[in-house]
Scaffold this motif. Structure first.
Motif, mmCIF file in Angstrom:
data_model
loop_
_atom_site.group_PDB
_atom_site.id
_atom_site.type_symbol
_atom_site.label_atom_id
_atom_site.label_comp_id
_atom_site.label_asym_id
_atom_site.label_seq_id
_atom_site.Cartn_x
_atom_site.Cartn_y
_atom_site.Cartn_z
ATOM 1 N N GLY A 70 -5.400 -4.056 -31.565
ATOM 2 C CA GLY A 70 -4.187 -3.132 -32.444
ATOM 3 C C GLY A 70 -4.556 -3.380 -33.937
ATOM 4 O O GLY A 70 -4.164 -2.604 -34.849
ATOM 5 N N VAL A 71 -5.836 -3.922 -34.260
ATOM 6 C CA VAL A 71 -6.314 -4.157 -35.539
ATOM 7 C C VAL A 71 -7.686 -3.814 -35.561
ATOM 8 O O VAL A 71 -8.585 -4.423 -34.481
ATOM 9 C CB VAL A 71 -5.995 -5.434 -36.212
ATOM 10 N N PHE A 72 -8.569 -3.043 -36.344
ATOM 11 C CA PHE A 72 -9.769 -2.559 -36.444
ATOM 12 C C PHE A 72 -10.156 -2.582 -37.862
ATOM 13 O O PHE A 72 -9.467 -1.798 -38.629
ATOM 14 C CB PHE A 72 -10.152 -1.265 -35.746
ATOM 15 N N GLY A 73 -10.953 -3.299 -38.411
ATOM 16 C CA GLY A 73 -11.620 -3.187 -39.895
ATOM 17 C C GLY A 73 -10.629 -3.638 -40.714
ATOM 18 O O GLY A 73 -10.417 -3.372 -41.630
ATOM 19 N N GLY A 74 -9.727 -4.785 -40.273
ATOM 20 C CA GLY A 74 -8.745 -5.145 -41.070
ATOM 21 C C GLY A 74 -7.429 -4.250 -41.143
ATOM 22 O O GLY A 74 -6.478 -4.810 -41.944
ATOM 23 N N VAL A 75 -7.325 -3.227 -40.525
ATOM 24 C CA VAL A 75 -6.246 -2.531 -40.490
ATOM 25 C C VAL A 75 -5.634 -2.086 -39.224
ATOM 26 O O VAL A 75 -6.233 -2.025 -38.155
ATOM 27 C CB VAL A 75 -6.679 -1.031 -41.286
ATOM 28 N N THR A 76 -4.323 -1.974 -39.230
ATOM 29 C CA THR A 76 -3.564 -1.659 -37.841
ATOM 30 C C THR A 76 -3.977 -0.211 -37.404
ATOM 31 O O THR A 76 -4.088 0.466 -38.357
ATOM 32 C CB THR A 76 -2.103 -1.897 -37.977
ATOM 33 N N THR A 77 -4.233 0.108 -36.135
ATOM 34 C CA THR A 77 -4.611 1.251 -35.733
ATOM 35 C C THR A 77 -3.254 2.249 -35.115
ATOM 36 O O THR A 77 -3.588 3.189 -34.610
ATOM 37 C CB THR A 77 -5.478 1.144 -34.307
ATOM 38 N N GLY A 78 -2.174 1.530 -35.176
ATOM 39 C CA GLY A 78 -1.109 2.294 -34.351
ATOM 40 C C GLY A 78 -0.746 2.016 -32.972
ATOM 41 O O GLY A 78 0.084 2.445 -32.290
ATOM 42 N N THR A 79 -1.729 1.055 -32.292
ATOM 43 C CA THR A 79 -1.542 0.675 -30.931
ATOM 44 C C THR A 79 -0.944 -0.671 -31.117
ATOM 45 O O THR A 79 -0.919 -1.168 -32.110
ATOM 46 C CB THR A 79 -3.025 0.701 -30.375
ATOM 47 N N PRO A 80 -0.705 -1.316 -29.954
ATOM 48 C CA PRO A 80 0.108 -2.323 -29.728
ATOM 49 C C PRO A 80 -0.831 -3.437 -30.194
ATOM 50 O O PRO A 80 -2.109 -3.914 -30.132
ATOM 51 C CB PRO A 80 0.168 -2.416 -28.185
ATOM 52 N N VAL A 81 -0.343 -4.333 -31.218
ATOM 53 C CA VAL A 81 -0.783 -5.425 -31.589
ATOM 54 C C VAL A 81 -0.507 -6.718 -30.732
ATOM 55 O O VAL A 81 0.744 -7.178 -30.670
ATOM 56 C CB VAL A 81 -0.498 -5.805 -33.149
ATOM 57 N N SER A 82 -1.765 -7.336 -30.096
ATOM 58 C CA SER A 82 -1.424 -8.404 -29.275
ATOM 59 C C SER A 82 -1.864 -9.545 -29.880
ATOM 60 O O SER A 82 -3.059 -9.593 -30.455
ATOM 61 C CB SER A 82 -2.109 -8.092 -27.962
ATOM 62 N N MET A 83 -1.032 -10.722 -29.953
ATOM 63 C CA MET A 83 -1.429 -12.015 -30.397
ATOM 64 C C MET A 83 -1.071 -13.227 -29.738
ATOM 65 O O MET A 83 -0.266 -13.262 -28.851
ATOM 66 C CB MET A 83 -0.623 -12.148 -31.764
ATOM 67 N N PHE A 84 -2.066 -13.989 -29.729
ATOM 68 C CA PHE A 84 -1.540 -15.354 -29.156
ATOM 69 C C PHE A 84 -2.048 -16.706 -29.501
ATOM 70 O O PHE A 84 -2.759 -16.699 -30.437
ATOM 71 C CB PHE A 84 -2.258 -15.191 -27.618
ATOM 72 N N VAL A 85 -1.299 -17.710 -29.092
ATOM 73 C CA VAL A 85 -1.679 -19.105 -29.625
ATOM 74 C C VAL A 85 -1.811 -20.131 -28.591
ATOM 75 O O VAL A 85 -1.084 -20.190 -27.515
ATOM 76 C CB VAL A 85 -0.364 -19.583 -30.530
ATOM 77 N N ARG A 86 -2.920 -20.930 -28.453
ATOM 78 C CA ARG A 86 -3.169 -21.715 -27.304
ATOM 79 C C ARG A 86 -2.328 -22.992 -27.291
ATOM 80 O O ARG A 86 -1.997 -23.333 -28.534
ATOM 81 C CB ARG A 86 -4.549 -22.004 -27.259
ATOM 82 N N ASN A 87 -1.903 -23.266 -26.417
ATOM 83 C CA ASN A 87 -1.369 -24.794 -26.183
ATOM 84 C C ASN A 87 -2.220 -25.795 -26.230
ATOM 85 O O ASN A 87 -2.825 -25.944 -24.934
ATOM 86 C CB ASN A 87 -0.167 -24.968 -25.043
ATOM 87 N N ARG A 88 -2.398 -26.476 -27.237
ATOM 88 C CA ARG A 88 -3.741 -27.452 -26.970
ATOM 89 C C ARG A 88 -3.086 -28.934 -26.877
ATOM 90 O O ARG A 88 -4.112 -29.616 -26.605
ATOM 91 C CB ARG A 88 -4.532 -27.473 -28.136
ATOM 92 N N ASN A 89 -1.986 -29.131 -27.090
ATOM 93 C CA ASN A 89 -1.482 -30.420 -26.996
ATOM 94 C C ASN A 89 -0.308 -30.499 -26.064
ATOM 95 O O ASN A 89 0.569 -31.168 -26.085
ATOM 96 C CB ASN A 89 -0.874 -30.950 -28.388
ATOM 97 N N ALA A 90 -0.393 -29.756 -25.083
ATOM 98 C CA ALA A 90 0.667 -29.705 -23.942
ATOM 99 C C ALA A 90 0.240 -30.919 -23.118
ATOM 100 O O ALA A 90 -0.746 -31.487 -22.940
ATOM 101 C CB ALA A 90 0.430 -28.475 -22.929
#
Length: 365
Positions: A70-90
């Motif tokens: 959903g981001v290209f060249g530092g700008v949103t494209t209008g498509t879904p923005v998908s983000m995630f965070v890893r669980n590193r201390n589970a």
């Protein structure tokens, strides 16, 4: 499991479990042309990150966000923005000792009754860690709202029975991040912190109240019948696991007032008709009045406590005691501040787009 999506024209779908590989969010409806980077999202996630003070869980997580789409060249494209965070201390094995013993105050038993089994690793989807996706999506919403002069901020006004005194909007902006309990009343904050310490030493927890304010509000956001602005805000805040009550403006106090006291009379200010007071909290008839939006959320004490409680072993159907070990917040409201801000920002952004008020041209340089 349905019910993981929130919003209409601007909506989030959160995913992941507390002790799984990762948690994340898909944000749909983001206008094209918004400058967006991980830095914009990270600054909000850092505010809800565990292990940042003595009033939060000692679980050590960097909560580093990655943007997948959903981001290209530092700008949103209008498509879904998908983000995630890893669980590193589970540490999923830390919950094996209670896999057959539902925790009082948690959804354990009722997930089991509904689905026939449950993810006992910290509660899975019912864990407060699910709110990472909300905060990440809310970071985008807050950035969009800034283009239209709308700011959303929150603070703790009560914790463990200690109430903060009246404060200005400026004090909230300046003081909230200066205290571990995120109260803008610095004197009350010290007393609140002492209550947290006492509860923690007793193996217990405390609840409180978070107030959320939005300034720069336009007139007429919301739908008059179903889709009222206050109804959607209440739904968003009530969807946070620890919230047990929401009020707007004077809230429940209105039940003890007369109409002549409650009604916000009108006057003319600089050629505009405006309410003289704001008992309604910036919303009347489901529509924003242009005055600051003011609402509050009542937050229950953290249900995971080390003090012994009664429960039942579902395998043997025998009554038993339970003492919850591990890493848990002694109180929730301070870390809920950015989550509450995010939920209100998501609702406001959704209504701005639904009402045709968020012209993408504002976002383009």
């Amino acid at each position: 499991m349905p019910g993981n999506t929130f919003g209409h024209s601007f909506r989030i779908t959160t995913w992941g479990e507390s002790h799984g590989n990762a948690v994340g969010v898909v944000v749909d409806g983001v206008p094209a042309g918004l400058e967006l980077s991980e830095v914009d999202v990270q600054k909000e996630l850092d505010r809800r990150r565990p292990g940042q003070s003595e009033v939060s869980t000692p679980r050590s997580e960097s909560d580093t966000v990655e943007i997948l789409s959903g981001v290209f060249g530092g700008v949103t494209t209008g498509t879904p923005v998908s983000m995630f965070v890893r669980n590193r201390n589970a540490n999923p094995g830390a919950y094996d000792y209670i896999k057959d013993i539902p925790r009082p105050g948690h959804a354990d038993l009722f997930y089991m009754e509904k689905y026939g089994f449950r993810d006992h690793r910290g509660g899975g989807r019912s864990s407060g860690r699910e709110t990472i996706g909300r905060v990440a999506g809310g970071a985008i919403a807050k950035k969009l709202l800034m283009f239209f002069g709308i700011e959303v901020f929150a603070h703790v006004i009560e914790l463990g029975g200690i109430k903060a005194g009246p404060v200005t909007f400026e004090a909230i902006r300046d003081n909230v991040e200066r205290t571990a309990v995120r109260s803008a009343d610095l004197e009350a904050a010290e007393k609140m912190l002492e209550q947290v310490r006492l509860a923690r030493d007793e193996g217990d927890s405390i609840g409180g109240i978070v107030e959320i304010i939005a300034t720069g509000m336009p007139i007429g956001l919301g739908e008059p019948v179903f889709g009222k602005l206050d109804a959607d805000i209440a739904g968003g805040l009530m969807s946070i696991g620890a919230v047990k009550g929401v009020e707007v403006g004077v809230g429940f106090e209105c039940a003890r007032m007369k109409g002549s006291q409650m009604n916000d009379a009108f006057l003319v200010d600089d050629g505009q008709i405006v309410p003289e007071s704001n008992n309604a909290g910036g919303i009347i008839g489901g529509l924003s009045t242009g005055l600051p939006l003011i609402c509050r959320a009542a937050v229950k004490p953290t249900p995971s406590i080390s003090k012994k409680q009664k429960s039942v072993n579902v395998a043997s159907m025998e009554e038993t005691g339970i003492e919850i070990h591990g890493r848990h917040d002694p109180t929730i409201p301070p870390r809920m501040v950015p989550v509450a801000e995010a939920m209100v920002a998501l609702v406001l952004t959704d209504h701005m787009i639904r009402g045709g008020r968020m012209n993408p041209e504002y976002l383009l340089k």
